[in-house]
Design a protein around this motif. Structure first.
Motif, short mmCIF file in Angstrom:
data_model
loop_
_atom_site.label_atom_id
_atom_site.label_comp_id
_atom_site.label_asym_id
_atom_site.label_seq_id
_atom_site.Cartn_x
_atom_site.Cartn_y
_atom_site.Cartn_z
N PHE A 114 14.79 -30.30 -7.22
CA PHE A 114 16.08 -29.61 -7.16
C PHE A 114 17.02 -30.44 -6.29
CE2 PHE A 114 13.34 -25.68 -7.66
CZ PHE A 114 13.74 -25.40 -8.96
N PRO A 117 20.73 -28.87 -1.64
CA PRO A 117 21.80 -27.88 -1.86
C PRO A 117 22.90 -27.87 -0.82
CG PRO A 117 19.91 -26.81 -0.88
CD PRO A 117 19.52 -28.26 -1.09
N CYS A 126 22.44 -20.91 0.53
CA CYS A 126 21.16 -21.61 0.71
C CYS A 126 20.12 -20.64 1.26
CB CYS A 126 21.30 -22.80 1.65
SG CYS A 126 22.39 -24.11 1.05
N ARG A 127 20.50 -19.93 2.33
CA ARG A 127 19.54 -19.01 2.98
C ARG A 127 19.05 -17.95 2.01
NH1 ARG A 127 18.13 -21.66 7.65
NH2 ARG A 127 20.01 -22.73 8.32
N MET A 128 19.96 -17.43 1.18
CA MET A 128 19.56 -16.37 0.24
C MET A 128 18.89 -16.94 -1.00
SD MET A 128 22.45 -13.43 0.34
CE MET A 128 23.47 -13.14 1.77
N GLY A 129 18.83 -18.28 -1.10
CA GLY A 129 18.10 -18.89 -2.20
C GLY A 129 18.85 -18.88 -3.52
N THR A 131 20.42 -21.32 -4.79
CA THR A 131 20.77 -22.74 -4.85
C THR A 131 19.94 -23.55 -5.83
OG1 THR A 131 19.30 -23.00 -2.98
CG2 THR A 131 21.64 -22.84 -2.49
N GLN A 132 19.25 -22.89 -6.74
CA GLN A 132 18.56 -23.65 -7.79
C GLN A 132 19.56 -23.82 -8.92
OE1 GLN A 132 15.02 -21.53 -8.89
NE2 GLN A 132 13.96 -22.03 -7.00
N PRO B 73 10.12 -21.52 -5.19
CA PRO B 73 11.03 -21.31 -4.06
C PRO B 73 12.24 -22.20 -4.19
CG PRO B 73 8.79 -21.88 -3.31
CD PRO B 73 8.82 -22.09 -4.80
N PRO B 74 13.39 -21.71 -3.77
CA PRO B 74 14.60 -22.56 -3.80
C PRO B 74 14.46 -23.69 -2.78
CG PRO B 74 15.06 -20.47 -2.72
CD PRO B 74 13.67 -20.37 -3.26
N PRO B 75 15.30 -24.73 -2.93
CA PRO B 75 15.22 -25.85 -1.98
C PRO B 75 15.62 -25.40 -0.56
CG PRO B 75 17.11 -26.10 -3.46
CD PRO B 75 16.32 -24.93 -3.97
N GLN B 76 15.11 -26.10 0.44
CA GLN B 76 15.48 -25.84 1.84
C GLN B 76 16.93 -26.25 2.08
OE1 GLN B 76 13.91 -24.24 4.06
NE2 GLN B 76 11.71 -24.37 3.64
N PRO B 77 17.65 -25.64 3.02
CA PRO B 77 17.17 -24.59 3.92
C PRO B 77 17.26 -23.21 3.28
CG PRO B 77 19.43 -25.15 4.46
CD PRO B 77 19.05 -26.02 3.31
N HIS B 78 16.17 -22.48 3.26
CA HIS B 78 16.23 -21.12 2.73
C HIS B 78 15.54 -20.16 3.67
CE1 HIS B 78 12.01 -20.96 1.68
NE2 HIS B 78 12.10 -22.09 1.01
N ALA B 79 15.77 -18.86 3.44
CA ALA B 79 15.16 -17.83 4.27
C ALA B 79 14.46 -16.82 3.37
CB ALA B 79 16.24 -17.15 5.12
N VAL B 80 13.73 -17.32 2.38
CA VAL B 80 13.06 -16.40 1.45
C VAL B 80 11.70 -16.02 2.03
CG1 VAL B 80 14.24 -17.45 -0.50
CG2 VAL B 80 11.95 -18.21 0.07
N TRP B 125 17.92 -13.50 8.32
CA TRP B 125 17.42 -14.64 9.09
C TRP B 125 18.09 -14.63 10.47
CZ3 TRP B 125 20.69 -14.95 4.91
CH2 TRP B 125 21.95 -15.51 5.10
#
Lengths: 382, 145
Positions: A114, A117, A126-129, A131-132, B73-80, B125
């Protein structure tokens, strides 16, 4: 008005070039374009460098490898639409009569997986995801399936076409044919899109030499006219930008409006196209673009796939070079890969993937935050 | 701010009082010129550029316009959440409000286009200053909601 003509194109193979400095990638593409035009670099009067992930002043750094001739060479950044924005600047300067010879090029180096982001999205996204990148196309795909009965198999057929065409393109990243069944058996990434329905961000460079029609004959017996080169940032709403997947505002999608502007500028319509390269970030988006760019009526994109209209042997071959799915996507250079393919098709130099009749072609890109571009190219010799 | 140590994921996108997470709503602006509802407080309308806007607080309920399922999982930085499990992500038409993107906290098999969902705000987060960041997601709502 002066017309802008392409007399030379060049591109590296798109793919993984971990050991090649980006200035070297760019100079390889530029050298091929200069050789194609039988031109010296010192003849260039203006350059535009497109890039996204590469550093500030990438264009100036490329001048260091090509020769510091004292010309202007700013970077033009616009996500996946960076290259079309640069090509448009070159085209406008030629058309305005300010210069006679411009170099428009793009270069990118990016890792696997990916896209990073942080430069494309806000921190909270980004934090909430959110970003794909493929998820945005997946959301459109799911709604299109619901509204129009498009299926995963239709998408797999588009992906198989991309792989088939890419196998005929020595400049493509992915050169292995793949069956519909193999594609449908690949891992699901973001429903309904599977791994082999997605394009890969890759390294690479591409270039085009743009000159005025007055002097084009000096450099090419087969110049290709830039009949239109349009770029716009999407109106509201942004990321759910297609017409069937938008907060209702009455606006057409940025794809449809940019294409319409290009058709009007060139005085042609979608029925005049012989070949097209579109932004197939994923197999579904290609179907969506058939509709948004006017290749068929809304909701009928999957029918073009079923009828083979966009195959190499069809009425309107699309992504003859393998598209982003097989060629790969070096963001800042991607549109030059498309332009390269259309120019080769129009000049009759596309070898084993040469289509029967190629006089008019389209190259279309779309990028983050709503960057959209459409270039229309046509045969520029008698 | 009535909840020391808490901050919104972005200013102007949530109602201001963050003390009771069940009472936090998504917020933004409504354009008095073109009528469009915008997620996040604005000084001009994103649709028509008008400066004539009014603050808006949006209903916590909505309908899934379209969705996907994130399988990786989404790319970093993430808070999943860890460990990772596939999760639906949707465009949601808030009742009488804008279309917003959000994660839907449920089994992927249970969502569909047209499903009803309800907002849930949570501590997503911790930011660089050590503040608890209030973020949002959605969860399935009763069909009668």
């Amino acid at each position: 008005m002066t017309r802008a003509m392409i007399v030379g194109v060049g591109m590296t193979r798109f793919g993984r070039h971990p050991d090649t400095h980006f200035t070297r990638l760019a100079s390889q593409a530029i050298d091929e374009a200069l050789d194609h035009a039988d031109m010296e670099f010192r003849d260039i009067q203006q350059a535009f460098c497109s890039r996204v992930y590469l550093p500030s002043a990438t264009g100036a750094r490329v001048m260091e490898t090509m020769g510091r001739t004292g010309i202007s060479c700013p970077d033009v950044e616009g996500a996946c639409g960076a290259a079309v924005a640069g090509l448009r600047q070159a085209t406008m300067m030629i058309e305005a009569g300010q210069i006679d010879i411009a170099l428009a090029f793009g270069v990118e180096k990016i890792g696997k997986g990916f896209m990073p982001p942080d430069i494309l999205y806000e921190d909270w996204q980004c934090r909430m995801g959110m970003t794909q990148n493929p998820q945005y196309w997946a959301l459109n795909a799911m709604r299109h399936m619901h509204d129009h009965g498009t299926t995963e198999r239709h998408m797999a057929m588009v992906a198989a076409k991309a792989k088939r065409n890419g196998a005929l393109n020595p400049k493509a990243f992915f050169q292995t044919p793949m069956s519909v069944e193999q594609i449908l058996a690949s891992p699901m990434v973001t429903d309904p899109l599977r791994l082999f329905m997605l394009c890969s961000p890759v390294d690479g460079a591409g270039a085009a030499i743009v000159v005025s029609d007055r002097i084009a004959h000096r450099y090419s017996s087969k110049p290709v006219e830039i009949a239109a080169c349009e770029h716009a940032v999407s109106r509201f709403p942004l990321l759910n930008a297609s017409s069937f997947c938008a907060t209702p505002t009455g606006h057409p999608s940025v794809y449809a409006s940019t294409a319409r502007a290009a058709y009007e500028a060139a005085g042609i319509g979608p029925e005049d196209l012989d070949v097209a390269e579109v932004q197939d970030n994923d197999a579904f988006s290609e179907i969506e673009y058939y509709e948004e760019l006017g290749f068929c009526a809304p909701g009928e994109g999957a029918r073009l796939v079923e009828d083979g209209v966009t195959e190499l042997t069809g009425r309107l071959p699309v992504n003859t070079g393998g598209g982003l799915q097989a060629r790969g996507e070096p963001l800042g250079a991607s549109h030059y890969g498309q332009v390269y393919e259309i120019v080769k098709q129009i000049q009759g130099d596309a070898r084993s993937r040469q289509i029967e009749r190629a006089r008019v072609g389209m190259a279309q890109v779309f990028g983050a935050w709503g960057h959209c571009g459409v270039t229309l190219l046509k045969r520029g010799w008698a | 701010m009535t909840a020391p140590g808490r901050v919104p994921f972005r200013d102007g996108f949530l109602t201001r009082d963050l003390a009771d997470l069940d009472a936090v709503h998504l917020a933004g602006s409504t354009c008095n010129t073109c009528g469009i509802a915008l997620f996040g407080e604005r000084h001009r309308c994103e649709n028509c550029s008008s400066r004539d806007l009014r603050p808006a607080v949006f209903a916590p309920t909505g309908t899934i316009f379209t969705y996907t399922v994130q399988r990786y999982p989404p790319p970093q930085p993430h808070a999943v959440p860890e460990p990772w499990t596939p999760r639906p992500l949707a465009w949601i038409d808030l009742d009488k409000g804008p279309r917003v993107m959000g994660v839907v906290d449920c089994e992927p098999e249970t969502v569909a286009i047209g499903s009803r969902v309800r907002l849930r705000c949570e501590i997503g987060w911790i930011d660089a200053e050590g503040c608890k960041v209030v973020s949002y997601k959605f969860e399935p709502a009763e069909q009668s909601a």
